[in-house]
Write an enzyme that holds these catalytic residues in place. Structure first.
Site, PDB file in Angstrom:
ATOM      1  N   CYS A  71     -15.811  18.979 -43.279  1.00  0.00           N
ATOM      2  CA  CYS A  71     -16.257  19.807 -41.869  1.00  0.00           C
ATOM      3  C   CYS A  71     -15.907  21.032 -42.232  1.00  0.00           C
ATOM      4  CB  CYS A  71     -14.597  19.384 -41.192  1.00  0.00           C
ATOM      5  SG  CYS A  71     -15.011  20.147 -39.629  1.00  0.00           S
ATOM      6  N   CYS A  77      -9.704  25.288 -37.716  1.00  0.00           N
ATOM      7  CA  CYS A  77      -9.256  24.503 -37.037  1.00  0.00           C
ATOM      8  C   CYS A  77      -7.411  24.042 -37.974  1.00  0.00           C
ATOM      9  CB  CYS A  77      -9.791  23.086 -37.162  1.00  0.00           C
ATOM     10  SG  CYS A  77      -8.911  21.933 -36.664  1.00  0.00           S
ATOM     11  N   CYS A  80      -6.820  19.810 -40.780  1.00  0.00           N
ATOM     12  CA  CYS A  80      -6.999  18.988 -42.077  1.00  0.00           C
ATOM     13  C   CYS A  80      -6.372  19.421 -43.263  1.00  0.00           C
ATOM     14  CB  CYS A  80      -8.308  17.981 -42.205  1.00  0.00           C
ATOM     15  SG  CYS A  80      -8.819  17.127 -40.711  1.00  0.00           S
ATOM     16  N   GLN A 285       0.372   3.788 -32.188  1.00  0.00           N
ATOM     17  CA  GLN A 285      -0.535   4.556 -33.112  1.00  0.00           C
ATOM     18  C   GLN A 285      -2.031   4.648 -33.232  1.00  0.00           C
ATOM     19  OE1 GLN A 285       2.232   5.300 -35.592  1.00  0.00           O
ATOM     20  NE2 GLN A 285       3.922   4.217 -35.095  1.00  0.00           N
ATOM     21  N   TYR A 314      13.398   2.401 -29.623  1.00  0.00           N
ATOM     22  CA  TYR A 314      11.747   4.065 -30.369  1.00  0.00           C
ATOM     23  C   TYR A 314      10.914   2.777 -30.386  1.00  0.00           C
ATOM     24  CZ  TYR A 314      15.809   7.108 -31.656  1.00  0.00           C
ATOM     25  OH  TYR A 314      16.891   7.905 -31.819  1.00  0.00           O
ATOM     26  N   GLU A 335      13.175   2.426 -25.273  1.00  0.00           N
ATOM     27  CA  GLU A 335      12.272   2.926 -24.604  1.00  0.00           C
ATOM     28  C   GLU A 335      12.198   3.554 -23.647  1.00  0.00           C
ATOM     29  OE1 GLU A 335       9.173   3.892 -26.763  1.00  0.00           O
ATOM     30  OE2 GLU A 335       8.958   5.275 -25.071  1.00  0.00           O
ATOM     31  N   ASP A 381      11.940   4.384 -35.128  1.00  0.00           N
ATOM     32  CA  ASP A 381      10.946   4.537 -35.621  1.00  0.00           C
ATOM     33  C   ASP A 381      10.866   5.696 -34.715  1.00  0.00           C
ATOM     34  OD1 ASP A 381       7.794   4.885 -35.600  1.00  0.00           O
ATOM     35  OD2 ASP A 381       7.472   3.189 -35.231  1.00  0.00           O
ATOM     36  N   CYS A 408       8.036   9.077 -39.124  1.00  0.00           N
ATOM     37  CA  CYS A 408       6.307  10.320 -39.315  1.00  0.00           C
ATOM     38  C   CYS A 408       6.809  11.685 -40.054  1.00  0.00           C
ATOM     39  CB  CYS A 408       5.628  10.355 -37.617  1.00  0.00           C
ATOM     40  SG  CYS A 408       6.665  10.779 -36.544  1.00  0.00           S
TER      41      CYS A 408
HETATM   42  N1  SAH Z   1       7.539   1.733 -32.215  1.00  0.00           N
HETATM   43  C1  SAH Z   1       6.304   2.465 -31.732  1.00  0.00           C
HETATM   44  C2  SAH Z   1       6.695   4.178 -31.141  1.00  0.00           C
HETATM   45  C3  SAH Z   1       7.160   4.690 -31.993  1.00  0.00           C
HETATM   46  S1  SAH Z   1       6.951   6.207 -31.042  1.00  0.00           S
HETATM   47  C4  SAH Z   1       5.076   2.430 -32.364  1.00  0.00           C
HETATM   48  O1  SAH Z   1       4.756   1.849 -33.304  1.00  0.00           O
HETATM   49  O2  SAH Z   1       4.096   1.692 -31.511  1.00  0.00           O
HETATM   50  C5  SAH Z   1       8.428   6.880 -30.875  1.00  0.00           C
HETATM   51  C6  SAH Z   1       8.863   6.545 -29.626  1.00  0.00           C
HETATM   52  O3  SAH Z   1      10.183   6.283 -29.119  1.00  0.00           O
HETATM   53  C7  SAH Z   1       7.595   6.448 -28.387  1.00  0.00           C
HETATM   54  O4  SAH Z   1       6.829   5.728 -27.716  1.00  0.00           O
HETATM   55  C8  SAH Z   1       8.640   7.108 -28.158  1.00  0.00           C
HETATM   56  O5  SAH Z   1       8.365   7.375 -26.463  1.00  0.00           O
HETATM   57  C9  SAH Z   1      10.005   7.394 -28.067  1.00  0.00           C
HETATM   58  N2  SAH Z   1      10.979   7.975 -27.658  1.00  0.00           N
HETATM   59  C10 SAH Z   1      10.928   9.129 -28.024  1.00  0.00           C
HETATM   60  N3  SAH Z   1      12.403  10.083 -27.674  1.00  0.00           N
HETATM   61  C11 SAH Z   1      13.488   8.262 -27.554  1.00  0.00           C
HETATM   62  C12 SAH Z   1      14.270   8.756 -27.339  1.00  0.00           C
HETATM   63  N4  SAH Z   1      15.636   9.138 -26.785  1.00  0.00           N
HETATM   64  N5  SAH Z   1      14.581   7.361 -26.383  1.00  0.00           N
HETATM   65  C13 SAH Z   1      14.246   5.913 -26.667  1.00  0.00           C
HETATM   66  N6  SAH Z   1      13.072   6.277 -26.717  1.00  0.00           N
HETATM   67  C14 SAH Z   1      12.614   7.407 -27.589  1.00  0.00           C
END
Ligand code: SAH
Length: 452
Positions: A71, A77, A80, A285, A314, A335, A381, A408
């Site tokens: 790019c 930017c 990347c 995602q 999460y 969540e 997650d 991540c």
């Molecule tokens: N497992 C899901 C989301 C992962 S991202 C997937 O794969 O799509 C992380 C998520 O944690 C987000 O949805 C965010 O809103 C949530 N989150 C952030 N802080 C949090 C907390 N303290 N308790 C519960 N959820 C939380």
């Protein structure tokens, strides 16, 4: 080492943010845009906390893995960081980044980090694009990306990480703002209307959502804007257009309120055979094809037997929960975002999944109440900052046989694994997964088991 100093350095590794790492008289210097094995003449731009930050003046020896940046905006930017490396080298670098974190932060010395799982498609994979809007020198609206480390908007006609449809709606919106004299929000004066353009695509169903965040309660020309969006020819069908009301002076991508202008308040995508409703505020995602591989990897590691209770902390819109529900007795998802929990409940119901339930709240506040559920497997997650210590302590009191940690951010993953492994768990498997080709970001999946 001093700012302004020139030196010849050899790049021996890549740091977590994607910069090459070399040394000058034993001191570490970070050099963006370099590959392992390269030698470059650099100038030190600044020195901070005992490390130098340099810029390449001339590459003296290039590595075979170097390719042309894909790019023209890469350098400005900064989105990347690995775009100058062949894809196979990016995968190898990501494995190194994970291994470095796990050793240096986690203190693990005997873990074999697996090969990075390659993404099916290493470009145009992003299903969500958020374009900041700004002004050019003449004060005319532009849209694109923030220049690295700043809030200066670089106009961009196309980003090769996203679909051409997203770029097309951005161009159309910028033209529309110009032609209708709609002002762009200025962070300093806090005046001006249009802030950002948010585009989300459902790759499988080809549905698309476009949201304009505005520093106002409405937009006078809203119908005309929708017409303009609908006039753009793309491979996607626009099924949701919204205004997002965002009058706060913070950096959050979206304000709390959405106003529907066209279609529905969500789009639907298909993942692993399940259909998911996704709202603008819900996490989803960004690399759909690789997400299926990520979840499958997590499920394979969990080896569910079919009867157990599973916790999905999460859980977002309940994606992992539904994948797991097919193989478990019962799944409980937790969540914090209300729209995501609503989506999760609807998603379970619409897919006929009866053994998944969802709780709204913070993982660290809800998890301590779930000991009585006696989960055998916990998936977690969390966002980049990792899991809250209280959430991890709650997991310890539940003593599940297996913990599958999806992360991540290798640094917070390493920190959290160190804590869990100091309290009776063993790190069995660690797999980097490339969800974000061309960037330095890397996802990982880790399996922990109770060591006795
Ligand atoms: N497992 C899901 C989301 C992962 S991202 C997937 O794969 O799509 C992380 C998520 O944690 C987000 O949805 C965010 O809103 C949530 N989150 C952030 N802080 C949090 C907390 N303290 N308790 C519960 N959820 C939380």
């Amino acid at each position: 080492m001093q700012a302004g100093e020139k030196a010849v350095v050899t790049i021996t590794g890549i740091a977590a943010g994607g910069d090459g790492v070399g040394r000058i008289d034993g001191m570490v210097v970070f050099v963006p845009g370099t590959c392992r094995g390269e030698t470059a003449e650099i100038v030190v731009e600044y020195v901070k906390s005992g490390c130098g930050y340099g810029r390449v003046l001339r590459l003296l020896e290039t590595a075979p893995c170097r390719r042309a940046d894909f790019c023209t905006a890469t350098k400005e930017c900064g989105g990347c960081q690995l775009a100058h490396m062949a894809y196979s080298e990016q995968l190898s670098v990501k494995r190194q980044i994970v291994a470095d974190a796990i050793e240096r932060i986690g203190g693990f010395t005997d873990i074999e980090v697996r090969q990075t799982l390659a993404a099916p498609c290493p470009e145009r994979y992003r299903n969500k694009m958020v374009f900041p809007l700004g002004t050019d020198k003449k004060g005319q609206p532009v849209g694109g990306f923030y220049a690295a480390g700043s809030h200066r908007v670089i106009p961009l006609s196309d980003c090769r990480q996203g679909d051409v449809a997203a770029s097309a709606w951005l161009s159309e919106t910028v033209s529309f703002l110009r032609e209708n004299n709609i002002s762009v929000y200025n962070e300093e004066s806090r005046r001006g209307v249009a802030r950002r353009l948010f585009v989300r695509l459902a790759e499988k169903t080809r549905e698309a959502m476009v949201v304009l965040t505005v520093n106002a309660d409405s937009l006078r020309q809203k119908e005309a804007w929708v017409e303009r969006l609908l006039s753009v020819k793309t491979d996607y069908k626009l099924t949701s257009v919204m205004l997002n009301i965002h009058k706060e002076a913070n950096n959050l991508l979206l304000g709390n309120t959405n106003k529907l202008l066209f279609g529905r308040e969500y789009i639907e995508d298909v993942l692993g055979g399940f259909s998911f409703r996704i709202s603008p505020h819900s996490f989803y995602q960004i690399n759909r094809a690789q997400t299926e591989a990520l979840y499958q990897t997590a499920l394979d590691l969990a080896e569910l037997s079919g009867g157990e209770t599973v916790l999905d902390l999460y859980c977002g819109i309940g994606t992992i929960s539904l994948f797991a529900a097919r193989h478990a007795g019962r799944v409980i998802g937790v969540e914090v975002v209300p729209q995501a929990i609503e989506n999760a409940k609807e998603n379970a119901e619409r897919n006929g999944v009866l053994n998944a339930e969802f709780l709204l709240g913070k993982a660290e506040e809800i998890a301590p109440e779930l000991k009585k559920e006696n989960p055998a497997v916990v998936f977690l997650d969390p966002p980049r900052k990792g899991a809250d210590k209280k959430a991890l302590e709650a997991i310890l009191t539940m003593a599940p046989e297996k913990i599958v940690y999806i992360s991540c951010n290798p640094a917070t993953l390493a920190r959290d694994l160190k804590f869990l492994c100091g309290e009776g768990y063993r790190l069995k498997t660690l797999i980097p997964v490339d969800m974000f080709p061309n960037t330095s970001h890397v996802e990982s999946v880790a399996l922990l088991t109770l060591s006795n």
